[in-house]
Motif scaffolding. Structure first.
Motif, PDB file in Angstrom:
ATOM      1  N   LYS A  69      -9.558   4.574  -4.113  1.00  0.00           N
ATOM      2  CA  LYS A  69      -8.485   5.561  -4.258  1.00  0.00           C
ATOM      3  C   LYS A  69      -7.426   5.043  -5.215  1.00  0.00           C
ATOM      4  CE  LYS A  69      -8.331   7.933   0.164  1.00  0.00           C
ATOM      5  NZ  LYS A  69      -7.579   7.781   1.421  1.00  0.00           N
ATOM      6  N   ALA A  70      -7.179   3.728  -5.159  1.00  0.00           N
ATOM      7  CA  ALA A  70      -6.187   3.135  -6.047  1.00  0.00           C
ATOM      8  C   ALA A  70      -6.622   3.265  -7.494  1.00  0.00           C
ATOM      9  CB  ALA A  70      -5.965   1.667  -5.691  1.00  0.00           C
ATOM     10  N   ARG A  71      -7.925   3.463  -7.730  1.00  0.00           N
ATOM     11  CA  ARG A  71      -8.397   3.670  -9.097  1.00  0.00           C
ATOM     12  C   ARG A  71      -8.598   5.160  -9.372  1.00  0.00           C
ATOM     13  NH1 ARG A  71     -12.928  -0.024 -11.337  1.00  0.00           N
ATOM     14  NH2 ARG A  71     -14.036   0.057  -9.355  1.00  0.00           N
ATOM     15  N   GLY A  72      -8.021   5.997  -8.527  1.00  0.00           N
ATOM     16  CA  GLY A  72      -8.030   7.430  -8.803  1.00  0.00           C
ATOM     17  C   GLY A  72      -9.199   8.197  -8.220  1.00  0.00           C
ATOM     18  N   LEU A 100      -2.948  -1.036  -8.242  1.00  0.00           N
ATOM     19  CA  LEU A 100      -2.964  -1.936  -7.097  1.00  0.00           C
ATOM     20  C   LEU A 100      -4.295  -2.685  -7.043  1.00  0.00           C
ATOM     21  CD1 LEU A 100      -1.857  -3.019  -4.456  1.00  0.00           C
ATOM     22  CD2 LEU A 100      -2.509  -0.912  -3.336  1.00  0.00           C
ATOM     23  N   ARG A 118      -0.907   6.941  -8.650  1.00  0.00           N
ATOM     24  CA  ARG A 118      -2.063   6.034  -8.514  1.00  0.00           C
ATOM     25  C   ARG A 118      -2.387   5.367  -9.852  1.00  0.00           C
ATOM     26  NH1 ARG A 118      -4.699   8.342  -3.844  1.00  0.00           N
ATOM     27  NH2 ARG A 118      -3.072   7.925  -2.346  1.00  0.00           N
ATOM     28  N   PHE A 119      -2.208   6.120 -10.956  1.00  0.00           N
ATOM     29  CA  PHE A 119      -2.512   5.560 -12.277  1.00  0.00           C
ATOM     30  C   PHE A 119      -1.326   4.767 -12.829  1.00  0.00           C
ATOM     31  CE2 PHE A 119      -5.059   9.626 -12.258  1.00  0.00           C
ATOM     32  CZ  PHE A 119      -6.233   8.999 -11.878  1.00  0.00           C
ATOM     33  N   ASN A 123       1.831   2.643  -4.051  1.00  0.00           N
ATOM     34  CA  ASN A 123       1.085   3.630  -4.836  1.00  0.00           C
ATOM     35  C   ASN A 123       0.621   4.793  -3.961  1.00  0.00           C
ATOM     36  OD1 ASN A 123      -1.047   2.555  -3.456  1.00  0.00           O
ATOM     37  ND2 ASN A 123      -2.393   2.415  -5.207  1.00  0.00           N
ATOM     38  N   GLN A 160       0.822  -1.211   0.000  1.00  0.00           N
ATOM     39  CA  GLN A 160       0.000   0.000   0.000  1.00  0.00           C
ATOM     40  C   GLN A 160       0.858   1.264   0.000  1.00  0.00           C
ATOM     41  OE1 GLN A 160      -3.632   0.229   2.376  1.00  0.00           O
ATOM     42  NE2 GLN A 160      -3.433  -1.959   2.699  1.00  0.00           N
ATOM     43  N   SER A 178      -9.727   2.615   0.180  1.00  0.00           N
ATOM     44  CA  SER A 178      -8.381   2.445  -0.374  1.00  0.00           C
ATOM     45  C   SER A 178      -8.462   1.903  -1.789  1.00  0.00           C
ATOM     46  CB  SER A 178      -7.562   1.484   0.482  1.00  0.00           C
ATOM     47  OG  SER A 178      -7.466   1.954   1.779  1.00  0.00           O
ATOM     48  N   LEU A 237      -0.886   4.959  -0.998  1.00  0.00           N
ATOM     49  CA  LEU A 237      -2.080   4.930  -0.148  1.00  0.00           C
ATOM     50  C   LEU A 237      -1.690   5.131   1.306  1.00  0.00           C
ATOM     51  CD1 LEU A 237      -4.289   2.089  -1.627  1.00  0.00           C
ATOM     52  CD2 LEU A 237      -4.844   4.504  -1.477  1.00  0.00           C
TER      53      LEU A 237
END
Lengths: 287, 265
Positions: free
Chosen positions: B182-185, A88, A83-84, A55, A52, B179, A57
């Motif tokens: 968020k990981a997908r923006g 994850l 993130r892009f 990326n 985590q 989470s 988080l």
């Protein structure tokens, strides 16, 4: 060349309270472009906390994470780009599906990137093809799909962002053997065709042994081994002391060697073991 | 962040207060609240403050822990105090336009703030020292007589304990889904209010889906274990009044009596 790198990464939960716990302890790791890296470790070894950070988080208590050479926490915009760039996929990702149709759900990531409609459509179809979700499912509600299909759709949702690094936390947990096999094949194909790096966490040593090109072992938050699968599985006894297992093939090879059968080191795939044993039999050995 | 919520938290321990029968503690809280509202002068509040301090010392709950529970309520306490400050009658000490502060106003403000804080801390002491399971058990037994009026007491208690049991699970789940999105923006903390409300959709839909799934699974699991409501159910842990409960009761009666007497001082 390294694409993603951690430098002395440390993460402490609930700092300054009686519940303080060091989850990740001084881990320095670099992920090379295009490689398939496996991470193994016991439950609670810090694997999930570690990924985590990759990326952004979680923010490290100490240390740095670099993506393409830049500190990911340098600015807010940089973090969003990460993130892009670093996709994850969490454990049981099917629980994050929320849209009315499969197509819309997979396009959530690309939409957040601010892409145009045509680009989004292209990426969604591409991602769906990688995980083996057919076009006939595109307008179906994700809630109507089977467990395995939901998992594929969720993975496609991350792949659709075309990440340069794809991280998957136990992508095959809870699936039947055929499903495991085909999802792992899909992931490996994604890695070969796009040249993206893949980081794979798994509890199945047999899967890891077959797919990973490089393997790291986490134990109590520390990076204790880093090498090729052969190098790591040759230290079978140390792995067992940590509460981990070794692939079935390694187990069999060890048992045979203990009984005096002459086998080389570094046996960790069933395919290789079968080849060795067939050769032994044809050579008139004890098998 | 979500994990920091301490409301209704239980701190396991083995002190006298922890071992008291939950029914005693519930009735104690009732008595405590009555006594608190009886207090109308400094002596009354001093008595209640003393009771609270003794109680938390016996339960080995640190004052810091107790006060940290007040944090979310700080606004209400200050607001009440300020409103009361301007509502006193009598000789003004300070006046501006229609706002005036009197000696009585100050007294009222201090007492009001104190009353709210004592009320909240007293209630927290109950949840800090009693597990949710014990609490619902005690409540069920205390409300038992209502069964005669066809109030589904047992079902209500079961619903309450299930709800309490799932609060941490749902918080954890929310964290996880947040989470993942968020990981997908997805971003939950930027943009206009309308955008933020819309951004909650990817969080709420999966959360509802999983809450219903959990409820369904739990119902199946309960049926598999032949759960069929309250009729004829026996308990593994019987609630029994002991001597310490009797002593606690007598102390509460004394406190109530003193509270009444102190009103006349």
């Amino acid at each position: 060349m390294s694409i993603l790198e951690t430098q002395n990464l440390t993460h402490v939960y609930s700092r300054g309270t009686p519940f303080e716990k060091v989850a990740v302890d001084n881990v320095s790791l670099s992920v090379d472009e295009g490689e398939l890296l496996g991470i193994i470790g016991h439950t609670g070894s810090g694997k999930s906390t570690f990924i985590q950070h990759l990326n952004g988080l979680l923010k490290p208590t100490a240390g740095k994470v670099l993506f393409q050479g830049r500190d990911i926490h340098a600015s807010k915009d940089a973090l969003r780009a990460v993130r892009f760039g670093v996709g994850l996929v969490f454990q049981y990702p099917e629980y994050q599906l929320f849209e009315e149709t499969v197509f819309q759900d997979v396009s959530f990531g690309p939409k957040n990137m601010g892409l145009g409609e045509d680009e989004i459509r292209e990426r969604v179809y591409e991602a769906a093809a990688f995980v083996g979700v057919g076009r006939e499912l595109m307008e179906v509600s994700p809630l109507e799909l089977s467990g395995g299909q939901k998992r594929r759709v969720a993975i496609a949702g991350v792949i659709a962002m075309r990440p340069r690094v794809l991280i998957l936390d136990e992508p095959t947990a809870g699936l039947d053997p055929a499903g495991r096999e085909s999802i792992l094949e899909n992931i490996s194909q994604f890695q070969r065709e796009t040249g993206a790096a893949v980081v794979l966490i798994s509890h199945s040593m047999d899967d890891i042994a077959r797919f990973a090109q490089r393997l790291i072992v986490l134990h109590e938050g520390r990076l204790v081994m880093d090498g090729t699968p052969a190098q790591v599985f040759d230290r079978a006894n140390e792995l067992k002391d940590m509460g981990l297992t070794v692939p079935m093939a390694t187990e069999i090879a060890l048992a045979l060697r203990a009984r005096g059968v002459e086998l080389p080191e570094s046996v960790y795939t069933t395919k290789y073991l079968r080849k060795l044993l067939t050769a032994l039999r044809e050579g008139g050995g004890p098998c | 962040m979500l994990k920091d919520i301490t409301l209704g938290q239980y701190f396991p321990g083995n002190t006298v207060v922890h071992r008291l029968d939950p029914r005693t503690k519930l009735l104690w809280l009732l008595g405590y609240i009555v006594a608190l509202f009886l207090a109308k002068n400094i002596w009354g509040y001093a008595l209640m403050l003393g009771v609270l301090i003794t109680e938390s010392a016996l339960a080995k709950i640190k004052p810091k822990t107790l006060l940290s529970g007040l944090k979310p309520l700080i606004f209400i306490v200050i607001f009440t105090a300020v409103v009361n400050l301007f509502y006193g009658t009598g000789e003004p000490l300070w006046q501006w336009w229609i706002l005036k502060i009197t000696a009585e106003g100050i007294r009222k403000a201090v007492f009001m703030a104190l009353r709210i804080m004592l009320l909240v801390c007293g209630t927290f002491l109950l949840t800090y020292t009693t597990s949710p399971l014990q609490l619902t058990d005690g409540l069920e037994r205390l409300l038992g007589p209502l069964k005669k009026l066809r109030v589904p007491v047992q079902e209500l208690a079961m619903m309450m304990s299930i709800a309490l049991r799932f609060i941490p699970t749902l918080i954890e789940e929310t964290d996880k889904i947040m989470s993942a999105q968020k990981a997908r923006g997805a971003s939950f903390d930027t943009g206009k209010l309308s955008e933020r409300a819309k951004a909650l959709l990817p969080l709420l839909v999966p959360l509802f889906v999983s809450a219903f799934r959990r409820a369904d699974e739990l119902a199946t699991a309960m049926e598999c274990r032949c759960y069929s409501g309250g009729e004829g159910r026996t308990r593994m842990k019987q609630l029994v009044y002991r001597r310490r409960d009797l002593v606690t009761g007598i102390v509460m009666v004394l406190i109530l009596a003193s509270a009444i007497v102190l009103r006349t001082v």
